[in-house]
Write a protein that holds these residues in place. Sequence first.
Motif, mmCIF file in Angstrom:
data_model
loop_
_atom_site.group_PDB
_atom_site.id
_atom_site.type_symbol
_atom_site.label_atom_id
_atom_site.label_comp_id
_atom_site.label_asym_id
_atom_site.label_seq_id
_atom_site.Cartn_x
_atom_site.Cartn_y
_atom_site.Cartn_z
ATOM 1 N N THR A 271 1.040 -1.191 -0.402
ATOM 2 C CA THR A 271 -0.319 0.266 0.299
ATOM 3 C C THR A 271 0.746 1.468 -0.182
ATOM 4 O O THR A 271 0.531 2.590 -0.608
ATOM 5 N N THR A 272 1.764 1.333 0.729
ATOM 6 C CA THR A 272 3.075 2.404 0.809
ATOM 7 C C THR A 272 3.331 2.399 -0.783
ATOM 8 O O THR A 272 3.286 3.893 -1.166
ATOM 9 N N HIS A 491 12.252 -13.174 1.841
ATOM 10 C CA HIS A 491 11.617 -13.292 2.892
ATOM 11 C C HIS A 491 12.204 -15.441 3.218
ATOM 12 O O HIS A 491 13.310 -15.645 2.228
HETATM 13 N N1 LIG Z 1 7.233 -0.962 -5.090
HETATM 14 C C1 LIG Z 1 7.119 -1.911 -4.317
HETATM 15 N N2 LIG Z 1 5.791 -2.911 -4.874
HETATM 16 C C2 LIG Z 1 5.681 -3.738 -4.467
HETATM 17 N N3 LIG Z 1 5.724 -3.986 -2.936
HETATM 18 C C3 LIG Z 1 5.855 -3.317 -2.642
HETATM 19 C C4 LIG Z 1 6.901 -2.335 -3.633
HETATM 20 N N4 LIG Z 1 8.306 -1.696 -2.026
HETATM 21 C C5 LIG Z 1 7.317 -2.345 -0.990
HETATM 22 N N5 LIG Z 1 6.714 -3.356 -0.881
HETATM 23 C C6 LIG Z 1 5.618 -4.120 -0.285
HETATM 24 O O1 LIG Z 1 5.013 -4.280 0.388
HETATM 25 C C7 LIG Z 1 5.612 -4.102 1.207
HETATM 26 C C8 LIG Z 1 5.309 -3.700 2.905
HETATM 27 O O2 LIG Z 1 3.358 -2.945 1.953
HETATM 28 P P1 LIG Z 1 2.370 -1.599 2.810
HETATM 29 O O3 LIG Z 1 3.205 -0.606 3.021
HETATM 30 O O4 LIG Z 1 1.438 -2.192 2.787
HETATM 31 O O5 LIG Z 1 3.250 -2.672 4.540
HETATM 32 S S1 LIG Z 1 2.340 -1.153 5.731
HETATM 33 O O6 LIG Z 1 0.951 -1.831 6.056
HETATM 34 O O7 LIG Z 1 2.113 0.169 4.841
HETATM 35 O O8 LIG Z 1 3.238 -1.985 7.141
HETATM 36 C C9 LIG Z 1 6.859 -5.359 1.500
HETATM 37 O O9 LIG Z 1 6.771 -6.583 1.713
HETATM 38 P P2 LIG Z 1 7.782 -7.342 1.876
HETATM 39 O O10 LIG Z 1 9.281 -7.340 1.771
HETATM 40 O O11 LIG Z 1 6.904 -8.811 2.124
HETATM 41 O O12 LIG Z 1 7.895 -7.226 3.090
HETATM 42 C C10 LIG Z 1 7.331 -4.378 0.482
HETATM 43 O O13 LIG Z 1 8.434 -4.923 0.547
#
Ligand SMILES: Nc1ncnc2c1ncn2[C@@H]1O[C@H](COP(=O)(O)OS(=O)(=O)O)[C@@H](OP(=O)(O)O)[C@H]1O
Length: 524
Positions: A271-272, A491
């Motif tokens: 989401t971020t 992971h």
């Molecule tokens: N650019 C991009 N594209 C896809 N995914 C990404 C990206 N950047 C960050 N991430 C992955 O998003 C995970 C964090 O999710 P959120 O930002 O929703 O976390 S939170 O709920 O706000 O804490 C976190 O997952 P994990 O690494 O598996 O923990 C991030 O790696």
Amino acid sequence: MRGIRKLVCSKAFALGVLCAYGSVAAVFLAIGRTTLSCGYGGSNIHIQEAARTSLFMTTIDDDGGDKNEGTSSELNSESMFMDDVEETEWLEEGLDDVTDDSTGAVSSIGEGRSVIDYQDTTAVKEERGDANATNRTDDMVSEALLLAAVIEKNTTLVKEWLEYTSNMTTRSRQVMDDSNPTTVKVAEATPAKERLANGVTTTEAYVRVVDNSVVEPTVPIELRTEKAVTIETHNGLNTRCGRENPVTQHRLDCKRRIPKVIGIGMERCGTTALLFLLRIHPDIVHTKPKDVYYWNHFPDRSLDWYRDRMPISSKYQVTMEYTPSYILSHEVPHLINEALPDMKFIVMIRDPIERAMSSYLYMKHSRRPEYLTYISPQPGDPANPFLGLSFEATVLKQNGDVFEDNAVIENALYESHLRRWFDVFPRKQFLIIDEGVFSRDPVSILQQVEDFIGISKFFTKYYFYFDHDRGVFCQRVPTKRCSKRSIKNNHPPIQENVLKKLKDYYQPYNSRLEKLLNQTFPWT
Ligand SMILES: Nc1ncnc2c1ncn2[C@@H]1O[C@H](COP(=O)(O)OS(=O)(=O)O)[C@@H](OP(=O)(O)O)[C@H]1O
């Protein structure tokens, strides 16, 4: 038929600017022609040419068919555009650390400055020699200023352009009218191709001008320079609220607005990153930090309080907030529906097992007690009960059953969470995004978001690059930025027997989700 008009602005000083409108908007400079000027407000625009620079523009008629082709693959790799781009880290937890310098982003193009000298607009009028010349002259001057701003990356020109368009006559003034929801808008200048031959770098750029009275005004421009120049995009010249220009602020009706779109889920599903990449769209503003928690933590406070949490926006922009924990609530959908029934919602979902691991790692590493109690209610070390608890011990009970009350597991029961919301709002008010698709092809997702929200089409691959070290797409312009901590797929492996238990556990929920959404996911 491809087009036709070519412009050369070389060692000899520039020249003229003509914008021809018809089925296409075409712009060209002509060597040694009448020197033109923008005679508004007593100020002329003069851009000095540096020696040895030649500027070569070609416009392409709209039946050329290849206007936007070639913008993707070439741009997916790091190119010369990266050279002097500063890298700024951003944090996953919030976007508030990021300074927003994308507003009217303009930067020097460095060596090899081109020259455009706009003088007498009447000359343009005579050249056109038709009844609509006055309006067209306005358009031409506007376009000329815009082009100059695009090419020169010159803040003053950007401002001049804004001022000029707000003073335009007749047709253009109509366009700016408050009752008219759209306006003359410069969306982007997107470098599409680059060639190097005989020491000459040729960059092709697409300038997209959105104007509700001009059909298809995309103007491809070819820039040829003897030295490499960096062309970057300036975003949203006339939709964002700047800090230092009260006239523009007034015209844009800059103020805080209640969101029209809320991201409601899911935690640890990218989401971020989604919001971070969305933020470069000129028509979007969002809260910093992204989570506001109004509807679940402060529902007794007024909508004015909520509005005060929002950033300043213009009347052409859409305000967003993203609080992923909203989706878990039973009350929130009803509260939003009572106050704001037309709200649109974005929900990101992800392979539930990946999400569980991401959530586990995040909570564990944060070491915040309130998170640690989520990891597992099973006590470990009495001094620090949850530290060191394994993923397996977190998701499975001591008897081997899946620990379904644990948030690490329970939050990914997407179907039951979504159903509560679908009971309250029509399905069309939701956009569901699979994080797997987003991480592989963010542009396609960002374009879906544009359609869903109903904002201008802005995103292309140019704005992003793939960071091989982190395994995620990151922002390329106006400055290079990426998640500080994200290293995708970092992971630890999950024991086979635990993986199977989790798959079996999620399987019925996942198939119900597919039915509910009428959509399939690779992880179901
Ligand atoms: N650019 C991009 N594209 C896809 N995914 C990404 C990206 N950047 C960050 N991430 C992955 O998003 C995970 C964090 O999710 P959120 O930002 O929703 O976390 S939170 O709920 O706000 O804490 C976190 O997952 P994990 O690494 O598996 O923990 C991030 O790696």
